[in-house]
Design an enzyme around this catalytic site. Structure first.
Site, PDB file in Angstrom:
ATOM      1  N   CYS A 165      48.175   9.136  70.184  1.00 53.42           N
ATOM      2  CA  CYS A 165      49.653   9.472  70.459  1.00 53.42           C
ATOM      3  C   CYS A 165      50.214  10.341  69.022  1.00 53.42           C
ATOM      4  O   CYS A 165      51.324  10.436  69.289  1.00 53.42           O
ATOM      5  CB  CYS A 165      50.456   8.438  71.069  1.00 53.42           C
ATOM      6  SG  CYS A 165      49.658   7.959  72.714  1.00 53.42           S
TER       7      CYS A 165
ATOM      8  N   HIS B 279      59.291   6.968  69.039  1.00 55.68           N
ATOM      9  CA  HIS B 279      58.247   6.970  69.620  1.00 55.68           C
ATOM     10  C   HIS B 279      58.599   6.484  71.093  1.00 55.68           C
ATOM     11  O   HIS B 279      58.189   7.110  71.979  1.00 55.68           O
ATOM     12  CB  HIS B 279      57.131   6.028  69.051  1.00 55.68           C
ATOM     13  CG  HIS B 279      55.845   6.316  69.694  1.00 55.68           C
ATOM     14  ND1 HIS B 279      55.246   7.414  70.068  1.00 55.68           N
ATOM     15  CD2 HIS B 279      55.105   5.074  70.308  1.00 55.68           C
ATOM     16  CE1 HIS B 279      53.936   7.303  70.564  1.00 55.68           C
ATOM     17  NE2 HIS B 279      53.998   6.140  70.748  1.00 55.68           N
TER      18      HIS B 279
ATOM     19  N   GLU C  12      59.385  -0.967  67.510  1.00 58.36           N
ATOM     20  CA  GLU C  12      59.870   0.084  67.048  1.00 58.36           C
ATOM     21  C   GLU C  12      61.431  -0.172  66.605  1.00 58.36           C
ATOM     22  O   GLU C  12      61.907   0.224  65.328  1.00 58.36           O
ATOM     23  CB  GLU C  12      59.821   1.293  67.820  1.00 58.36           C
ATOM     24  CG  GLU C  12      60.442   2.312  67.128  1.00 58.36           C
ATOM     25  CD  GLU C  12      60.051   3.755  67.711  1.00 58.36           C
ATOM     26  OE1 GLU C  12      60.098   4.959  67.107  1.00 58.36           O
ATOM     27  OE2 GLU C  12      59.878   3.621  69.046  1.00 58.36           O
TER      28      GLU C  12
ATOM     29  N   LYS D  17      61.280  11.030  75.382  1.00 54.33           N
ATOM     30  CA  LYS D  17      59.995  10.783  76.538  1.00 54.33           C
ATOM     31  C   LYS D  17      61.040  10.232  77.734  1.00 54.33           C
ATOM     32  O   LYS D  17      60.314  10.271  78.888  1.00 54.33           O
ATOM     33  CB  LYS D  17      59.334   9.679  76.026  1.00 54.33           C
ATOM     34  CG  LYS D  17      58.294  10.073  74.818  1.00 54.33           C
ATOM     35  CD  LYS D  17      57.059   9.043  74.585  1.00 54.33           C
ATOM     36  CE  LYS D  17      56.377   9.511  73.422  1.00 54.33           C
ATOM     37  NZ  LYS D  17      56.823   9.592  72.151  1.00 54.33           N
TER      38      LYS D  17
ATOM     39  N   HIS E 195      55.289  10.796  78.441  1.00 55.45           N
ATOM     40  CA  HIS E 195      54.499  10.888  77.406  1.00 55.45           C
ATOM     41  C   HIS E 195      53.439  11.701  77.288  1.00 55.45           C
ATOM     42  O   HIS E 195      52.366  11.682  77.830  1.00 55.45           O
ATOM     43  CB  HIS E 195      54.102   9.518  76.983  1.00 55.45           C
ATOM     44  CG  HIS E 195      53.513   8.935  75.764  1.00 55.45           C
ATOM     45  ND1 HIS E 195      53.226   9.984  74.871  1.00 55.45           N
ATOM     46  CD2 HIS E 195      53.064   7.741  75.346  1.00 55.45           C
ATOM     47  CE1 HIS E 195      52.963   9.428  73.669  1.00 55.45           C
ATOM     48  NE2 HIS E 195      52.719   8.227  74.009  1.00 55.45           N
TER      49      HIS E 195
ATOM     50  N   PHE F 278      47.208   4.434  69.870  1.00 51.44           N
ATOM     51  CA  PHE F 278      46.176   3.295  69.616  1.00 51.44           C
ATOM     52  C   PHE F 278      45.098   3.709  68.709  1.00 51.44           C
ATOM     53  O   PHE F 278      44.782   4.739  68.323  1.00 51.44           O
ATOM     54  CB  PHE F 278      45.140   3.531  71.175  1.00 51.44           C
ATOM     55  CG  PHE F 278      46.012   3.246  72.565  1.00 51.44           C
ATOM     56  CD1 PHE F 278      47.224   2.718  72.358  1.00 51.44           C
ATOM     57  CD2 PHE F 278      45.514   3.728  73.413  1.00 51.44           C
ATOM     58  CE1 PHE F 278      47.959   2.324  73.590  1.00 51.44           C
ATOM     59  CE2 PHE F 278      46.118   3.288  74.686  1.00 51.44           C
ATOM     60  CZ  PHE F 278      47.335   2.417  74.867  1.00 51.44           C
TER      61      PHE F 278
END
Length: 419
Positions: free
Chosen positions: A169, A309, A320, A341, A346, A405
């Site tokens: 991502c 994010h 975050e 998002k 996403h 990830f």
């Protein structure tokens, strides 16, 4: 070489295909309206899946950008990239007859690549009782994650640096970061940078369901993506693509280009902690944000907005928030933070690209996109998330965060252009 000795890099063109609009203007209007792109999955029969909805791109016609023969030889993620590139180049006003094509390049990434191609070709193999003679000779070229920049280069004749980034991502922000560095070191005058993704498919939804990463709010898809809300239960899958045209300031000024803003700094780190979970307290995100602000030659007092994010997962949003509080201290409460998002879902490897576009337009148009579906405050997420409605105000500088990830963290800093 000191940071201030590097050439300044500006953005002159934008292109986007998103679940809330298939042009940049439609995308921006969708954000300002606070519109959700979520709905029941139509790309395949999802009735047996735990999650039966996603943020699909709607009404996309690749034939507006690619001829029929090429469409048949491109996975959907590449079609999105080609469309976004075409719009970005048109928006930039580049006259290709006057561009040194050996100094024009493309870096466009994808977190996963051609999952639909793999699905269809595997089905062909099974239907033939395992006989491989029905596998298409275009299987591999359609599948591989780096094929989009190759196709884009062929379209425009760009012979400079060309490759795809892959960092889950964080992919698109790494694309933008690499383009920035190549331009700064003098390897190119013009770069197209961004990402694309198309994984709303059985293995894409099924795989993330198996990880328990997706929202299962099947009774109310429109409100399922709710970043920073206490009742968030996972992210909503999206798809699409985004491309930015980046140029050295000298090149842009020489041709009289319209300038949206400046890519001023980047921060690239890794958690070195866990393959999917963020480090406690967002330690890697803290370093990424600090580095990108310092790289931009700015301080925390210069940042007005963070495009978070903000995935709508319990771990990410809490960590975050803590990372932002650590970096900005008392100023954190004065910042505007939002997760687009909540509207687009996403887009995985394409998320950073469309979110960089949102951040650049926030600067250029003095307006902040909202975080929709924010209803129940979470005591662990206590910042100003631009809840539910956009806010009009001047924006000097933006940090846009992406985390992937593998522990990848990539933050970029954009600022208003001043001659």
């Amino acid at each position: 070489m000191a940071r201030h000795d590097f050439p300044r890099i500006v953005v002159t063109g934008l292109g986007a295909v998103t679940p809330i609009g298939n042009t940049v203007e439609e995308y921006w209007a969708g954000m300002m309206e606070g519109r959700s792109g979520a709905g029941p999955i139509t790309r395949f029969d999802a009735s047996e899946f735990k999650t039966k909805f996603a943020c699909e791109v709607k009404g996309f016609d690749p034939l507006q950008f690619i001829n029929r023969k090429e469409v048949q030889r491109m996975d959907l993620f590449t079609q999105f990239a080609m469309a976004a590139a075409d719009m970005a180049v048109q928006d930039s006003g580049l006259n290709l007859d006057k561009v040194n094509l050996e100094r024009a390049g493309v870096i466009v990434g994808s977190g996963i690549g051609g999952m639909w191609t793999y699905h269809h070709q595997q089905q062909q193999l099974y239907l033939r009782d395992g006989k491989p003679d029905r596998i298409s000779p275009f299987f591999v070229p359609m599948l591989i994650s780096d094929i989009s920049p190759g196709h884009i280069a062929i379209r425009y004749g760009f012979k400079g640096p060309n490759y795809g980034t892959v960092s889950a991502c964080a992919t698109s922000n790494h694309s933008i970061a690499d383009a920035l560095m190549l331009l700064q070191r003098g390897d190119a005058d013009v770069m197209l940078a961004g990402g694309s993704e198309a994984v709303i498919c059985p293995m894409g939804i099924g795989g993330f369901n198996a990880m328990k990463a997706l929202s299962t709010r099947n009774d109310d898809p429109l409100t399922a993506s709710r970043p920073f809300d206490a009742e968030r239960d996972g992210f909503v899958m999206g798809e699409g693509g985004g491309i930015l045209v980046m140029e050295t300031l000298e090149h842009a000024m020489d041709r009289g280009a319209r300038i949206y803003g400046e890519i001023a700094g980047i921060g690239l780190t890794d958690d070195a902690f866990h393959i999917t979970q963020p480090a406690e307290g967002g330690e890697g995100a803290v370093r990424a944000m600090r580095i990108c602000i310092e790289d931009a030659g700015l301080t925390i007092d210069d940042i007005d907005y963070i495009n978070a994010h903000g995935t709508s997962t319990p771990f990410n949003d809490r960590n975050e928030t803590k990372a932002i509080e650590t970096v900005f201290g008392e100023r954190a409460s004065k910042l505007a933070v939002s997760s687009t998002k909540s509207m687009t879902g996403h887009l995985l490897g394409a998320a950073g690209a469309i979110e960089a576009i949102a951040g650049m337009l926030a600067i250029h148009r003095s307006a902040l996109p909202p975080t929709i579906n924010y209803r129940t405050p979470d005591p662990d997420c206590n910042l100003f998330y631009v809840p539910n409605k956009p806010v009009e105000r001047p924006v000097r500088a933006v940090v846009s965060n992406t985390f992937g990830f593998g522990g990848h963290n990539a933050s970029i800093c954009m600022k208003a252009f001043e001659e």
